[in-house]
Design a protein around this motif. Structure first.
Motif, short mmCIF file in Angstrom:
data_model
loop_
_atom_site.label_atom_id
_atom_site.label_comp_id
_atom_site.label_asym_id
_atom_site.label_seq_id
_atom_site.Cartn_x
_atom_site.Cartn_y
_atom_site.Cartn_z
N GLN A 70 0.11 17.65 3.05
CA GLN A 70 0.68 17.73 4.40
C GLN A 70 -0.41 17.96 5.44
OE1 GLN A 70 3.79 17.12 5.45
NE2 GLN A 70 3.10 17.42 7.54
N ALA A 71 -1.36 18.83 5.15
CA ALA A 71 -2.45 19.10 6.09
C ALA A 71 -3.32 17.86 6.27
CB ALA A 71 -3.29 20.28 5.61
N LEU A 72 -3.57 17.14 5.17
CA LEU A 72 -4.36 15.91 5.27
C LEU A 72 -3.61 14.85 6.07
CD1 LEU A 72 -5.79 15.63 1.64
CD2 LEU A 72 -6.92 16.54 3.68
N ARG A 73 -2.30 14.77 5.86
CA ARG A 73 -1.48 13.81 6.60
C ARG A 73 -1.53 14.10 8.09
NH1 ARG A 73 4.89 12.71 5.35
NH2 ARG A 73 5.08 14.91 5.83
N GLU A 74 -1.41 15.37 8.46
CA GLU A 74 -1.45 15.74 9.88
C GLU A 74 -2.81 15.43 10.49
OE1 GLU A 74 -0.20 19.83 9.80
OE2 GLU A 74 1.86 19.28 9.30
N GLU A 75 -3.89 15.69 9.76
CA GLU A 75 -5.23 15.40 10.28
C GLU A 75 -5.44 13.90 10.40
OE1 GLU A 75 -9.93 16.23 9.32
OE2 GLU A 75 -8.42 17.56 8.45
N ALA A 76 -4.98 13.13 9.41
CA ALA A 76 -5.12 11.67 9.48
C ALA A 76 -4.35 11.10 10.65
CB ALA A 76 -4.67 11.05 8.16
N THR A 90 0.84 -1.19 0.00
CA THR A 90 0.00 0.00 0.00
C THR A 90 0.88 1.24 0.00
OG1 THR A 90 -0.17 -0.04 2.41
CG2 THR A 90 -1.93 -1.12 1.17
N GLY A 91 0.39 2.30 -0.60
CA GLY A 91 1.12 3.54 -0.70
C GLY A 91 0.97 4.41 0.53
N ALA A 92 1.75 5.48 0.56
CA ALA A 92 1.79 6.38 1.72
C ALA A 92 0.49 7.12 1.96
CB ALA A 92 2.93 7.38 1.54
N LEU A 93 -0.37 7.21 0.94
CA LEU A 93 -1.62 7.95 1.12
C LEU A 93 -2.74 7.06 1.66
CD1 LEU A 93 -1.65 10.13 -2.14
CD2 LEU A 93 -0.62 10.60 0.07
N MET A 94 -2.46 5.78 1.88
CA MET A 94 -3.50 4.85 2.31
C MET A 94 -4.15 5.27 3.62
SD MET A 94 -5.02 2.34 1.11
CE MET A 94 -6.28 1.22 1.61
N PHE A 95 -3.34 5.73 4.58
CA PHE A 95 -3.94 6.09 5.86
C PHE A 95 -4.81 7.35 5.74
CE2 PHE A 95 -0.32 8.83 6.04
CZ PHE A 95 -0.57 9.81 6.98
N ILE A 96 -4.56 8.18 4.73
CA ILE A 96 -5.43 9.34 4.48
C ILE A 96 -6.76 8.86 3.90
CG2 ILE A 96 -5.69 11.43 3.08
CD1 ILE A 96 -2.64 11.83 3.41
N GLU A 116 -8.02 5.84 4.48
CA GLU A 116 -8.68 5.14 5.59
C GLU A 116 -9.31 6.10 6.59
OE1 GLU A 116 -5.41 2.72 6.90
OE2 GLU A 116 -5.93 1.10 5.52
N ALA A 117 -8.74 7.29 6.73
CA ALA A 117 -9.31 8.30 7.63
C ALA A 117 -10.50 9.02 7.00
CB ALA A 117 -8.23 9.32 8.02
N GLY A 118 -10.78 8.73 5.73
CA GLY A 118 -11.92 9.35 5.05
C GLY A 118 -11.66 10.78 4.58
N LEU A 119 -10.38 11.17 4.52
CA LEU A 119 -10.03 12.53 4.12
C LEU A 119 -9.81 12.67 2.62
CD1 LEU A 119 -7.60 13.32 7.06
CD2 LEU A 119 -9.99 14.04 6.81
#
Length: 138
Positions: free
Chosen positions: A127-133, A49-55, A57-60
């Motif tokens: 970056q903002a989405l990553r921090e929120e996730a 899975t890529g680095a954006l997966m947790f974003i 999964e957080a629904g962002l």
């Protein structure tokens, strides 16, 4: 996801065995400890899975959402798409597990994809989405 502390010597070792702007420390540890091969960016076979997966999964963000970077001085705009497995896919079909190498492939320069790609549906930087996730994971 768990957090571990490592000393400077171990971190330096991980850096020496990583591909800059591509591998996370976790990627290096998986490769060295679990004998996992680096996934190809051409889509052949199964990829991690890529680095954006947790974003995602957080629904962002959602698969298919667009990312954009505008170079105002050069009057160029670069677009990419977030894939269902959290990768960044360019219009030419190349896909990258991290945003920075994807943006480097588009601009030809070392560039922070987290700080420069804008998520078009929200208008926010990655970056903002990553921090929120990350806050959702706590």
């Amino acid at each position: 996801m768990r957090t571990i502390e490592i000393d400077d010597e171990v971190f330096a070792y991980l850096q020496r065995h990583s591909e800059p702007l591509v591998d996370s420390p976790n990627d290096v540890l998986r490769r060295l400890l679990l004998n996992e091969e680096r996934s190809s960016a051409d889509g052949a076979g199964i990829r991690r899975t890529g680095a954006l997966m947790f974003i995602l999964e957080a629904g962002l963000a959602a698969p298919g959402d667009k990312l954009q970077h505008h170079q105002s001085r050069l009057k160029r705009t670069h677009e990419a798409v977030i894939t269902a497995d959290g990768w960044v896919e360019l219009p030419d079909g190349r896909a990258f597990p991290q945003p920075s190498p994807a943006l480097k492939a588009q601009t030809g320069s070392e560039i922070n994809g987290w700080g420069q790609y804008t998520h078009l549906p929200s208008g926010r930087r990655l970056q903002a989405l990553r921090e929120e996730a990350a806050k959702h994971q706590e």
